[in-house]
Design a protein around this motif. Structure first.
Motif, short mmCIF file in Angstrom:
data_model
loop_
_atom_site.label_atom_id
_atom_site.label_comp_id
_atom_site.label_asym_id
_atom_site.label_seq_id
_atom_site.Cartn_x
_atom_site.Cartn_y
_atom_site.Cartn_z
N SER A 147 4.60 77.20 32.80
CA SER A 147 4.65 75.81 33.23
C SER A 147 5.74 75.07 32.49
N PRO A 148 6.19 73.94 33.04
CA PRO A 148 7.20 73.14 32.35
C PRO A 148 6.74 72.78 30.93
N GLY A 149 7.64 72.95 29.98
CA GLY A 149 7.33 72.60 28.60
C GLY A 149 6.74 73.72 27.77
N ASP A 150 6.38 74.83 28.39
CA ASP A 150 5.90 75.98 27.61
C ASP A 150 7.02 76.47 26.70
N LEU A 151 6.64 77.06 25.57
CA LEU A 151 7.64 77.55 24.61
C LEU A 151 8.00 78.99 24.95
N ILE A 152 9.28 79.24 25.16
CA ILE A 152 9.78 80.57 25.49
C ILE A 152 10.47 81.15 24.27
N VAL A 153 10.10 82.38 23.92
CA VAL A 153 10.74 83.08 22.81
C VAL A 153 11.04 84.51 23.27
N GLY A 154 12.30 84.90 23.16
CA GLY A 154 12.69 86.25 23.53
C GLY A 154 13.59 86.85 22.46
N ASP A 155 13.40 88.14 22.20
CA ASP A 155 14.26 88.86 21.26
C ASP A 155 14.36 90.31 21.68
N ALA A 156 14.78 91.17 20.78
CA ALA A 156 15.02 92.57 21.13
C ALA A 156 13.77 93.29 21.60
N ASP A 157 12.59 92.78 21.23
CA ASP A 157 11.35 93.46 21.59
C ASP A 157 10.72 92.97 22.88
N GLY A 158 11.10 91.80 23.36
CA GLY A 158 10.51 91.28 24.59
C GLY A 158 10.47 89.76 24.60
N VAL A 159 9.68 89.22 25.53
CA VAL A 159 9.62 87.77 25.74
C VAL A 159 8.16 87.32 25.79
N VAL A 160 7.90 86.17 25.18
CA VAL A 160 6.59 85.53 25.29
C VAL A 160 6.77 84.11 25.81
N ALA A 161 5.70 83.62 26.46
CA ALA A 161 5.67 82.25 26.94
C ALA A 161 4.37 81.63 26.43
N ILE A 162 4.48 80.70 25.49
CA ILE A 162 3.30 80.08 24.88
C ILE A 162 3.00 78.77 25.61
N PRO A 163 1.81 78.63 26.20
CA PRO A 163 1.46 77.37 26.86
C PRO A 163 1.64 76.19 25.90
N SER A 164 2.18 75.10 26.41
CA SER A 164 2.53 73.97 25.56
C SER A 164 1.36 73.47 24.73
N ALA A 165 0.15 73.49 25.30
CA ALA A 165 -1.02 72.99 24.59
C ALA A 165 -1.43 73.90 23.44
N GLN A 166 -0.92 75.13 23.40
CA GLN A 166 -1.32 76.09 22.39
C GLN A 166 -0.24 76.37 21.34
N VAL A 167 0.91 75.72 21.48
CA VAL A 167 2.04 76.04 20.62
C VAL A 167 1.71 75.85 19.14
N ALA A 168 1.16 74.71 18.78
CA ALA A 168 0.89 74.44 17.37
C ALA A 168 -0.08 75.47 16.79
N ARG A 169 -1.14 75.78 17.53
CA ARG A 169 -2.13 76.75 17.04
C ARG A 169 -1.49 78.13 16.86
N VAL A 170 -0.72 78.57 17.84
CA VAL A 170 -0.12 79.90 17.77
C VAL A 170 0.88 79.98 16.62
N LEU A 171 1.67 78.94 16.43
CA LEU A 171 2.66 78.96 15.35
C LEU A 171 1.98 78.94 13.98
N ASP A 172 0.90 78.20 13.85
CA ASP A 172 0.17 78.20 12.58
C ASP A 172 -0.40 79.59 12.29
N HIS A 173 -0.97 80.22 13.32
CA HIS A 173 -1.49 81.58 13.12
C HIS A 173 -0.37 82.55 12.80
N ALA A 174 0.79 82.36 13.41
CA ALA A 174 1.94 83.22 13.12
C ALA A 174 2.37 83.06 11.68
N ASP A 175 2.39 81.83 11.18
CA ASP A 175 2.72 81.61 9.77
C ASP A 175 1.77 82.39 8.86
#
Length: 204
Positions: A143-171
């Protein structure tokens, strides 16, 4: 400019999400070393037609990633001309379920493109596209505003409402991994570190 993904890899983010946010692994970088990070500007196109991409370049904002459903068509929907135009507008990159061409030129320009394939077949200019709606790219609804991240291993699309939670867990995951690396370098075994079970941990 602040990295909206906090520098995390696609693999770390999908693990942190705990949900299927990873795209079909056939969606790959058009050139080695490309990294894609930005908010989705969604484009519903049609296979074999790239008028929608020309219009999207004029409508997207600086820092956006164009996210395009082109029906996985084996056509060169994007190339050097659109790359130069997109860079002039500050667009961060392109994610397209379809083909692109001029990968060497895109690499030389440093413009990140992730696509299903490279293809040289030409396109029509008939369908103006639909913008700002949820699209399916690589098997994932974006959806518009979702966070897209792509690198040598592949691509993910994080729903905008979940970005903060996912990034905190990634940290947290990265911090834990660093602790694991220290223990492994000190001589611990992975089977002990991850507690795979007593029968395995007893093996020498």
């Amino acid at each position: 400019m602040t990295d909206p993904a906090r520098g995390h890899s696609a693999a770390t983010l999908v693990e942190a999400a705990g949900a299927p946010i990873d795209l079909d692994p056939e969606i790959r970088a058009a050139w080695p070393g490309a990294r894609l990070v930005g908010r989705a500007f969604t484009v519903q196109g049609t296979g074999g037609d790239n008028l929608a991409l020309h219009l999207a370049v004029t409508r997207a904002e600086s820092g956006d990633v164009l996210v395009v459903d082109a029906g996985a068509a084996p056509h060169g929907h994007w190339g050097e001309v659109l790359t130069v135009a997109a860079q002039a507008r500050g667009i961060a990159g392109l994610l397209i379920d379809g083909g692109v061409r001029d990968s060497a030129e895109m690499a030389a320009l440093g413009f990140s493109v992730f696509s299903r394939r490279n293809a040289i077949r030409g396109t029509r200019k008939d369908f103006p596209g639909i913008f700002g709606r949820t699209v399916r790219v690589g098997g994932v609804l974006i959806s518009p505003g979702d966070l897209i991240v792509g690198d040598a291993d592949g691509v993910v699309a994080i729903p905008s409402a979940q970005v903060a939670r996912v990034l905190d867990h990634a940290d947290e995951r990265v911090a834990q991994e660093q602790r694991h690396f220290e223990r492994l370098r000190a001589g611990e075994r992975t089977i002990d570190l991850y507690e795979f079970g007593a029968p395995y941990r007893q093996e020498v």
